[in-house]
Design a protein around this motif. Structure first.
Motif, short mmCIF file in Angstrom:
data_model
loop_
_atom_site.label_atom_id
_atom_site.label_comp_id
_atom_site.label_asym_id
_atom_site.label_seq_id
_atom_site.Cartn_x
_atom_site.Cartn_y
_atom_site.Cartn_z
N GLU A 1 4.51 -10.16 75.72
CA GLU A 1 3.82 -8.90 75.72
C GLU A 1 4.46 -7.69 75.28
O GLU A 1 3.85 -7.03 74.44
N LYS A 2 5.86 -7.40 75.33
CA LYS A 2 6.37 -6.24 74.79
C LYS A 2 6.58 -6.33 73.36
O LYS A 2 6.45 -5.24 72.83
N LEU A 3 6.70 -7.63 72.87
CA LEU A 3 7.26 -7.52 71.48
C LEU A 3 5.94 -8.02 70.70
O LEU A 3 5.95 -7.25 69.38
N PHE A 4 5.03 -8.44 71.05
CA PHE A 4 4.11 -8.93 70.19
C PHE A 4 2.51 -8.85 70.59
O PHE A 4 1.52 -9.17 69.74
N GLU A 5 2.41 -8.44 71.76
CA GLU A 5 0.97 -8.12 72.39
C GLU A 5 0.58 -6.96 72.84
O GLU A 5 -0.44 -6.46 72.87
N ASN A 6 1.60 -5.94 73.00
CA ASN A 6 1.51 -4.72 73.58
C ASN A 6 0.69 -3.59 72.50
O ASN A 6 1.28 -3.52 71.45
N PRO B 1 -0.35 -0.43 70.35
CA PRO B 1 -0.93 -0.85 69.06
C PRO B 1 0.17 -1.82 68.29
O PRO B 1 1.01 -0.96 67.52
N HIS B 2 -0.09 -3.13 68.35
CA HIS B 2 0.91 -3.91 67.76
C HIS B 2 0.48 -4.34 66.34
O HIS B 2 -0.68 -4.14 66.09
N ASP B 3 1.55 -4.05 65.37
CA ASP B 3 1.30 -4.57 64.09
C ASP B 3 2.39 -5.55 63.78
O ASP B 3 3.59 -5.43 64.53
N ASP B 4 2.39 -6.08 62.72
CA ASP B 4 3.49 -7.20 62.39
C ASP B 4 4.67 -6.35 61.74
O ASP B 4 5.51 -7.01 61.17
N SER B 5 4.98 -5.04 61.75
CA SER B 5 6.03 -4.56 61.21
C SER B 5 6.67 -3.58 61.91
O SER B 5 7.44 -2.76 61.74
N HIS B 6 6.67 -3.97 63.28
CA HIS B 6 7.63 -3.29 64.41
C HIS B 6 8.66 -3.81 64.97
O HIS B 6 9.36 -3.40 65.87
N VAL B 7 8.86 -4.97 64.75
CA VAL B 7 10.01 -5.96 65.40
C VAL B 7 10.69 -6.39 64.30
O VAL B 7 10.32 -7.22 63.52
N TRP B 8 12.12 -5.98 64.26
CA TRP B 8 12.94 -6.31 63.36
C TRP B 8 14.24 -7.12 64.02
O TRP B 8 14.65 -6.76 65.03
N GLY B 9 14.60 -8.22 63.22
CA GLY B 9 15.78 -8.96 63.76
C GLY B 9 17.01 -8.90 62.79
O GLY B 9 16.86 -8.89 61.52
N ALA B 10 18.19 -9.11 63.28
CA ALA B 10 19.49 -9.01 62.53
C ALA B 10 20.09 -10.47 63.01
O ALA B 10 20.04 -11.03 63.93
N PHE B 11 19.99 -11.18 61.50
CA PHE B 11 20.67 -12.56 61.53
C PHE B 11 21.85 -12.56 60.96
O PHE B 11 22.40 -12.02 59.76
#
Length: 78
Positions: free
Chosen positions: A34-39, A41-51
C-alpha cells in the motif's frame, strides 16, 4: 552500488528491508504494498532502491502532492 527504480516485483525484498530496519513501525507485506506501490498518487518513478551485488540495501520513497514533495519512507540496511 547501483541506484534504480523499484517496482512491485520488489515487494517481498522491500518488505524485508523495511521490516528489519524500521523497527518502530509494523510493516506487513500488505502495508508495504500500500505505502510503496498502491497509495495515490502513485507513479512508477517514486520508489528508488540502492543495490550492492544485486542485493537491495536501501530504499527511498518520494511523495508529491500538488506542488510540494518530501520523503515518505527511507530505509538503509545497517
Amino acid at each position: 552500488m547501483e541506484i534504480r527504480l523499484l517496482g512491485p516485483e520488489f515487494l517481498e525484498t522491500a518488505h524485508g528491508l523495511l521490516a528489519s530496519t524500521l523497527i518502530h513501525d509494523r510493516f506487513t507485506p500488505a502495508l508495504t504494498a500500500e505505502k510503496l506501490f498502491e497509495n495515490p498518487p502513485h507513479d512508477d518513478s517514486h520508489v528508488w532502491g540502492a543495490f550492492e551485488d544485486h542485493r537491495l540495501i536501501g530504499l527511498m520513497q518520494s511523495v508529491r502532492r500538488d506542488s510540494r514533495g518530501w520523503l515518505g519512507l527511507f530505509a538503509v540496511e545497517p
